[in-house]
Design a protein around this motif. Sequence first.
Motif, PDB file in Angstrom:
ATOM      1  N   VAL A   1       5.493  -2.845  -3.240  1.00 14.03           N
ATOM      2  CA  VAL A   1       5.213  -3.094  -1.815  1.00 14.03           C
ATOM      3  C   VAL A   1       4.361  -1.988  -1.194  1.00 14.03           C
ATOM      4  O   VAL A   1       3.362  -2.267  -0.534  1.00 14.03           O
ATOM      5  CB  VAL A   1       6.520  -3.288  -1.023  1.00 14.03           C
ATOM      6  CG1 VAL A   1       6.232  -3.472   0.457  1.00 14.03           C
ATOM      7  CG2 VAL A   1       7.286  -4.495  -1.575  1.00 14.03           C
ATOM      8  N   MET A   2       4.744  -0.743  -1.383  1.00 14.17           N
ATOM      9  CA  MET A   2       3.997   0.343  -0.739  1.00 14.17           C
ATOM     10  C   MET A   2       2.554   0.429  -1.227  1.00 14.17           C
ATOM     11  O   MET A   2       1.644   0.528  -0.399  1.00 14.17           O
ATOM     12  CB  MET A   2       4.740   1.662  -0.914  1.00 14.17           C
ATOM     13  CG  MET A   2       6.071   1.588  -0.234  1.00 14.17           C
ATOM     14  SD  MET A   2       6.745   2.982   0.609  1.00 14.17           S
ATOM     15  CE  MET A   2       5.519   4.157   0.848  1.00 14.17           C
ATOM     16  N   PRO A   3       2.304   0.390  -2.540  1.00 16.04           N
ATOM     17  CA  PRO A   3       0.899   0.409  -2.959  1.00 16.04           C
ATOM     18  C   PRO A   3       0.104  -0.771  -2.384  1.00 16.04           C
ATOM     19  O   PRO A   3      -1.038  -0.606  -1.964  1.00 16.04           O
ATOM     20  CB  PRO A   3       0.973   0.332  -4.486  1.00 16.04           C
ATOM     21  CG  PRO A   3       2.318   0.858  -4.830  1.00 16.04           C
ATOM     22  CD  PRO A   3       3.208   0.435  -3.696  1.00 16.04           C
ATOM     23  N   GLN A   4       0.733  -1.946  -2.339  1.00 15.81           N
ATOM     24  CA  GLN A   4       0.044  -3.115  -1.794  1.00 15.81           C
ATOM     25  C   GLN A   4      -0.245  -2.938  -0.310  1.00 15.81           C
ATOM     26  O   GLN A   4      -1.273  -3.393   0.185  1.00 15.81           O
ATOM     27  CB  GLN A   4       0.841  -4.394  -2.023  1.00 15.81           C
ATOM     28  CG  GLN A   4       0.122  -5.643  -1.570  1.00 15.81           C
ATOM     29  CD  GLN A   4      -1.223  -5.825  -2.277  1.00 15.81           C
ATOM     30  OE1 GLN A   4      -1.280  -5.862  -3.498  1.00 15.81           O
ATOM     31  NE2 GLN A   4      -2.293  -5.919  -1.521  1.00 15.81           N
ATOM     32  N   ALA A   5       0.637  -2.262   0.412  1.00 12.76           N
ATOM     33  CA  ALA A   5       0.397  -2.026   1.838  1.00 12.76           C
ATOM     34  C   ALA A   5      -0.878  -1.218   2.045  1.00 12.76           C
ATOM     35  O   ALA A   5      -1.692  -1.538   2.917  1.00 12.76           O
ATOM     36  CB  ALA A   5       1.589  -1.309   2.460  1.00 12.76           C
ATOM     37  N   PHE A   6      -1.071  -0.205   1.228  1.00 11.63           N
ATOM     38  CA  PHE A   6      -2.270   0.615   1.364  1.00 11.63           C
ATOM     39  C   PHE A   6      -3.519  -0.137   0.897  1.00 11.63           C
ATOM     40  O   PHE A   6      -4.582  -0.026   1.509  1.00 11.63           O
ATOM     41  CB  PHE A   6      -2.100   1.936   0.628  1.00 11.63           C
ATOM     42  CG  PHE A   6      -1.147   2.860   1.323  1.00 11.63           C
ATOM     43  CD1 PHE A   6      -1.538   3.569   2.447  1.00 11.63           C
ATOM     44  CD2 PHE A   6       0.155   2.992   0.881  1.00 11.63           C
ATOM     45  CE1 PHE A   6      -0.655   4.402   3.117  1.00 11.63           C
ATOM     46  CE2 PHE A   6       1.043   3.823   1.539  1.00 11.63           C
ATOM     47  CZ  PHE A   6       0.641   4.531   2.659  1.00 11.63           C
TER      48      PHE A   6
ATOM     49  N   ALA B   1      -6.612  -1.074   3.354  1.00  9.84           N
ATOM     50  CA  ALA B   1      -7.984  -0.682   3.020  1.00  9.84           C
ATOM     51  C   ALA B   1      -8.920  -1.878   2.956  1.00  9.84           C
ATOM     52  O   ALA B   1     -10.102  -1.766   3.293  1.00  9.84           O
ATOM     53  CB  ALA B   1      -7.997   0.069   1.696  1.00  9.84           C
ATOM     54  N   GLN B   2      -8.389  -3.026   2.540  1.00 12.70           N
ATOM     55  CA  GLN B   2      -9.211  -4.229   2.419  1.00 12.70           C
ATOM     56  C   GLN B   2      -9.286  -5.017   3.718  1.00 12.70           C
ATOM     57  O   GLN B   2     -10.003  -6.003   3.796  1.00 12.70           O
ATOM     58  CB  GLN B   2      -8.673  -5.132   1.305  1.00 12.70           C
ATOM     59  CG  GLN B   2      -8.820  -4.527  -0.065  1.00 12.70           C
ATOM     60  CD  GLN B   2      -8.217  -5.390  -1.158  1.00 12.70           C
ATOM     61  OE1 GLN B   2      -7.479  -6.335  -0.890  1.00 12.70           O
ATOM     62  NE2 GLN B   2      -8.515  -5.046  -2.395  1.00 12.70           N
ATOM     63  N   GLY B   3      -8.522  -4.607   4.723  1.00 13.28           N
ATOM     64  CA  GLY B   3      -8.551  -5.301   6.004  1.00 13.28           C
ATOM     65  C   GLY B   3      -7.792  -6.609   6.015  1.00 13.28           C
ATOM     66  O   GLY B   3      -8.093  -7.496   6.816  1.00 13.28           O
ATOM     67  N   ASP B   4      -6.791  -6.741   5.148  1.00 11.41           N
ATOM     68  CA  ASP B   4      -5.981  -7.966   5.122  1.00 11.41           C
ATOM     69  C   ASP B   4      -5.281  -8.171   6.456  1.00 11.41           C
ATOM     70  O   ASP B   4      -4.880  -7.210   7.119  1.00 11.41           O
ATOM     71  CB  ASP B   4      -4.918  -7.898   4.021  1.00 11.41           C
ATOM     72  CG  ASP B   4      -5.512  -8.015   2.628  1.00 11.41           C
ATOM     73  OD1 ASP B   4      -6.700  -8.352   2.513  1.00 11.41           O
ATOM     74  OD2 ASP B   4      -4.763  -7.758   1.674  1.00 11.41           O
TER      75      ASP B   4
END
Length: 96
Positions: free
Chosen positions: A46-51, A55-58
């Motif tokens: 979860v945490m890596p995906q949050a960053f 960064a990708q502007g999701d």
Amino acid sequence: MPNLTPNEKIILSVKRANIYRYEQGYASSSGGLVFDIADIIKDAIVMPQAFISAAQGDDAQAFPQRCIDNFQQTEALDTMIVTLQETASAIAGASL
């Protein structure tokens, strides 16, 4: 609070969750913090995906979907269940 972009809100939310997690950690007999299996998954997926999402502007809908996709791709739930079953069996066997 200043006006934040959606990406900044995601990052802030993750930081708050991480701080809360460490504040709520239980002290073990040796003074270390004790975390449950959800903390391991949160740190790994979860945490890596949050960053990455920030960064990708999701947007707010894309982030949870990416987390779900990562859970499915890594078979995280299956791994957690098997690990808990094996650990419980080992502990039960050791106490007999």
